[in-house]
Write a protein that holds these residues in place. Sequence first.
Motif, PDB file in Angstrom:
ATOM      1  N   ALA A 327       0.797  -1.324   0.171  1.00 42.37           N
ATOM      2  CA  ALA A 327      -0.172  -0.069  -0.149  1.00 42.37           C
ATOM      3  C   ALA A 327       0.875   1.190   0.045  1.00 42.37           C
ATOM      4  N   LEU A 328       1.912   1.191   0.876  1.00 43.31           N
ATOM      5  CA  LEU A 328       2.814   2.361   0.789  1.00 43.31           C
ATOM      6  C   LEU A 328       3.593   2.629  -0.639  1.00 43.31           C
ATOM      7  N   ILE A 329       4.094   1.452  -1.107  1.00 37.14           N
ATOM      8  CA  ILE A 329       4.475   1.831  -2.700  1.00 37.14           C
ATOM      9  C   ILE A 329       3.573   2.211  -3.319  1.00 37.14           C
ATOM     10  N   THR A 330       2.319   1.621  -3.420  1.00 34.35           N
ATOM     11  CA  THR A 330       1.288   2.361  -4.570  1.00 34.35           C
ATOM     12  C   THR A 330       1.094   3.819  -4.225  1.00 34.35           C
ATOM     13  N   SER A 331       1.109   4.312  -2.886  1.00 33.27           N
ATOM     14  CA  SER A 331       0.853   5.511  -2.640  1.00 33.27           C
ATOM     15  C   SER A 331       1.935   6.537  -3.106  1.00 33.27           C
ATOM     16  N   SER A 332       3.062   5.972  -2.801  1.00 30.57           N
ATOM     17  CA  SER A 332       4.497   6.559  -3.562  1.00 30.57           C
ATOM     18  C   SER A 332       4.557   7.167  -4.791  1.00 30.57           C
ATOM     19  N   LEU A 333       4.138   5.652  -5.524  1.00 34.47           N
ATOM     20  CA  LEU A 333       3.975   5.879  -7.054  1.00 34.47           C
ATOM     21  C   LEU A 333       2.587   6.879  -7.358  1.00 34.47           C
ATOM     22  N   SER A 334       1.712   6.969  -6.764  1.00 32.16           N
ATOM     23  CA  SER A 334       0.658   8.085  -7.172  1.00 32.16           C
ATOM     24  C   SER A 334       1.099   9.404  -6.959  1.00 32.16           C
ATOM     25  N   THR A 335       2.030   9.554  -5.918  1.00 30.75           N
ATOM     26  CA  THR A 335       2.645  10.859  -5.743  1.00 30.75           C
ATOM     27  C   THR A 335       3.384  11.136  -6.748  1.00 30.75           C
ATOM     28  N   LEU A 336       4.393  10.163  -7.407  1.00 29.73           N
ATOM     29  CA  LEU A 336       5.394  10.378  -8.230  1.00 29.73           C
ATOM     30  C   LEU A 336       4.961  10.605  -9.599  1.00 29.73           C
ATOM     31  N   ILE A 337       3.867   9.805 -10.134  1.00 26.05           N
ATOM     32  CA  ILE A 337       3.260   9.974 -11.255  1.00 26.05           C
ATOM     33  C   ILE A 337       2.178  10.997 -11.348  1.00 26.05           C
ATOM     34  N   GLY A 338       1.310  10.991 -10.265  1.00 25.41           N
ATOM     35  CA  GLY A 338      -0.031  11.855 -10.491  1.00 25.41           C
ATOM     36  C   GLY A 338       0.525  13.234 -10.088  1.00 25.41           C
ATOM     37  N   THR A 339       1.468  13.491  -9.351  1.00 20.23           N
ATOM     38  CA  THR A 339       1.951  14.932  -8.976  1.00 20.23           C
ATOM     39  C   THR A 339       3.237  15.329  -9.466  1.00 20.23           C
ATOM     40  N   ARG A 340       4.237  14.610  -9.387  1.00 20.78           N
ATOM     41  CA  ARG A 340       5.666  14.985  -9.667  1.00 20.78           C
ATOM     42  C   ARG A 340       5.727  15.106 -11.399  1.00 20.78           C
ATOM     43  N   MET A 341       5.354  13.611 -11.892  1.00 25.18           N
ATOM     44  CA  MET A 341       5.615  13.624 -13.330  1.00 25.18           C
ATOM     45  C   MET A 341       4.537  14.660 -13.965  1.00 25.18           C
ATOM     46  N   THR A 342       3.240  14.669 -13.481  1.00 27.31           N
ATOM     47  CA  THR A 342       2.529  15.365 -14.322  1.00 27.31           C
ATOM     48  C   THR A 342       2.879  17.058 -14.373  1.00 27.31           C
ATOM     49  N   ALA A 343       3.397  17.327 -13.005  1.00 31.63           N
ATOM     50  CA  ALA A 343       3.924  18.810 -13.024  1.00 31.63           C
ATOM     51  C   ALA A 343       5.204  18.742 -13.970  1.00 31.63           C
ATOM     52  N   ALA A 344       6.039  18.104 -14.030  1.00 30.01           N
ATOM     53  CA  ALA A 344       6.991  18.022 -14.733  1.00 30.01           C
ATOM     54  C   ALA A 344       6.843  18.206 -16.315  1.00 30.01           C
ATOM     55  N   PHE A 345       5.803  17.614 -16.665  1.00 31.77           N
ATOM     56  CA  PHE A 345       5.073  17.676 -18.233  1.00 31.77           C
ATOM     57  C   PHE A 345       4.313  18.766 -18.137  1.00 31.77           C
ATOM     58  N   GLY A 346       3.512  19.329 -17.371  1.00 31.47           N
ATOM     59  CA  GLY A 346       2.681  20.225 -17.663  1.00 31.47           C
ATOM     60  C   GLY A 346       2.853  21.727 -17.241  1.00 31.47           C
ATOM     61  N   LEU A 347       3.745  21.982 -16.080  1.00 37.81           N
ATOM     62  CA  LEU A 347       4.237  23.067 -15.620  1.00 37.81           C
ATOM     63  C   LEU A 347       5.697  23.566 -15.927  1.00 37.81           C
ATOM     64  N   THR A 348       6.524  22.791 -16.718  1.00 41.72           N
ATOM     65  CA  THR A 348       7.751  23.132 -16.894  1.00 41.72           C
ATOM     66  C   THR A 348       7.788  23.027 -18.540  1.00 41.72           C
ATOM     67  N   ALA A 349       8.863  23.770 -19.001  1.00 42.67           N
ATOM     68  CA  ALA A 349       9.067  23.781 -20.362  1.00 42.67           C
ATOM     69  C   ALA A 349       9.662  22.571 -20.866  1.00 42.67           C
ATOM     70  N   GLY A 350       9.981  21.746 -20.040  1.00 39.40           N
ATOM     71  CA  GLY A 350      10.479  20.338 -20.424  1.00 39.40           C
ATOM     72  C   GLY A 350       9.497  19.381 -21.105  1.00 39.40           C
ATOM     73  N   PHE A 351       8.348  19.613 -21.103  1.00 37.52           N
ATOM     74  CA  PHE A 351       7.376  18.950 -21.803  1.00 37.52           C
ATOM     75  C   PHE A 351       7.192  19.182 -23.400  1.00 37.52           C
ATOM     76  N   SER A 352       8.100  20.242 -23.598  1.00 38.31           N
ATOM     77  CA  SER A 352       8.237  20.593 -24.993  1.00 38.31           C
ATOM     78  C   SER A 352       8.794  19.413 -25.746  1.00 38.31           C
ATOM     79  N   SER A 353       9.595  18.323 -25.038  1.00 40.74           N
ATOM     80  CA  SER A 353      10.111  17.099 -25.927  1.00 40.74           C
ATOM     81  C   SER A 353       8.815  16.371 -26.447  1.00 40.74           C
ATOM     82  N   LEU A 354       7.622  16.684 -25.938  1.00 37.63           N
ATOM     83  CA  LEU A 354       6.603  15.614 -26.495  1.00 37.63           C
ATOM     84  C   LEU A 354       5.654  16.794 -26.944  1.00 37.63           C
ATOM     85  N   ASP A 355       5.337  16.609 -28.392  1.00 38.31           N
ATOM     86  CA  ASP A 355       4.594  17.799 -29.405  1.00 38.31           C
ATOM     87  C   ASP A 355       3.109  16.967 -29.298  1.00 38.31           C
TER      88      ASP A 355
END
Length: 357
Positions: A327-355
């Motif tokens: 359960a702890l691992i899945t919670s960690s993954l939810s934060t990593l994917i649902g919060t941190r990864m989406t922020a990296a894609f949507g809130l930084t210029a870095g997602f310009s690598s995906l058109d």
Amino acid sequence: MSKRLALALSFLLAAVLPASAAIKASDVIGRAIDGFVRPAYAGLDEHAAGLNKAMRQLCETPSGQNLEAARSAFSGAVEAWSVAEIIAFGPIKENNRLERMLYWPDRKSIGLRQVQSTLAAKDPSATDPAQLAQKSVAIQGLGALEFVLYGDGAETLAGKDDPYRCAYGAAVAGNIETIAGEVRDAWNKPEGFASLWANPGPKNPLYRDGAEAVTELVGVFINELEMIRDVRLKGFLGAKPDADKPKQAIYWRSRNTTTSLAGNLSGIDELFQASRLGDALPADAQWMAESIHIQLANSVTTAKSVSGPIDKALADPAQRDKLEHFALITSSLSTLIGTRMTAAFGLTAGFSSLDGD
């Protein structure tokens, strides 16, 4: 993922996806389809065919050996389905296939009572896969077949005392194979759903741009992690041992609960790796992709390490600790994917690598 989050993520992706990007959204989706979705549903269809064959063999020649063979085939089909079922949209949603394949959760035991009633009434129409497919979704999928193979009275399948039970089980297996084959074929159809998902555009009725297509993919990771943790796991794992509900666990009768959880997380890992979505992360966030893979692999290993009946696993402090760790691992993954990864894609210029092509 909520509609609000999906809309926000799509908006954010669209805002930072220039047409000149090095990695195209259509390529990411194409890899997801060819590298995971099609193989996963092809694998399910193969296991479903084996299950159907095993059930027919059991009915033709009842024996303890053939009963165990049918149960083994059932477990194989459950594992294959658990990998594929993370793609809970597209063809599997048509014609109630998702619910027909697996009616769960069944918190009020409505489905269980329907299966028991079918067995008690010995309705001849329920032994014909075509007619069964028109009946209640609760009596025609994996949950129904699990009760046939493992529920009260299942031992009669090893003999000739209750041919109806086996005939009904064989019809369920035939129905499962039909559904699996239909979904496999639909994903392979040249102008079907796969083409719509992989080729977003202004004239596409489902995905107007690459941002919407990628949002669907990211939604798989977010939604399924939440479902696995909050519905599948917490449905039977209480905050404390006295709050555990082992008979609310999916596939508890066949001891496939943790096999299913492991299959779900394995599917997520395979999908993430196949799509190479992590390649689109900005340079300073590339570590997330490897971390996601490592945590998913760890969660699969943890789930597989919990063995035996789920009620006994819950009663064993060491086994229960593993489930809490899961359960702890899945919670960690939810934060990593649902919060941190989406922020990296949507809130930084870095997602310009995906058109958005």
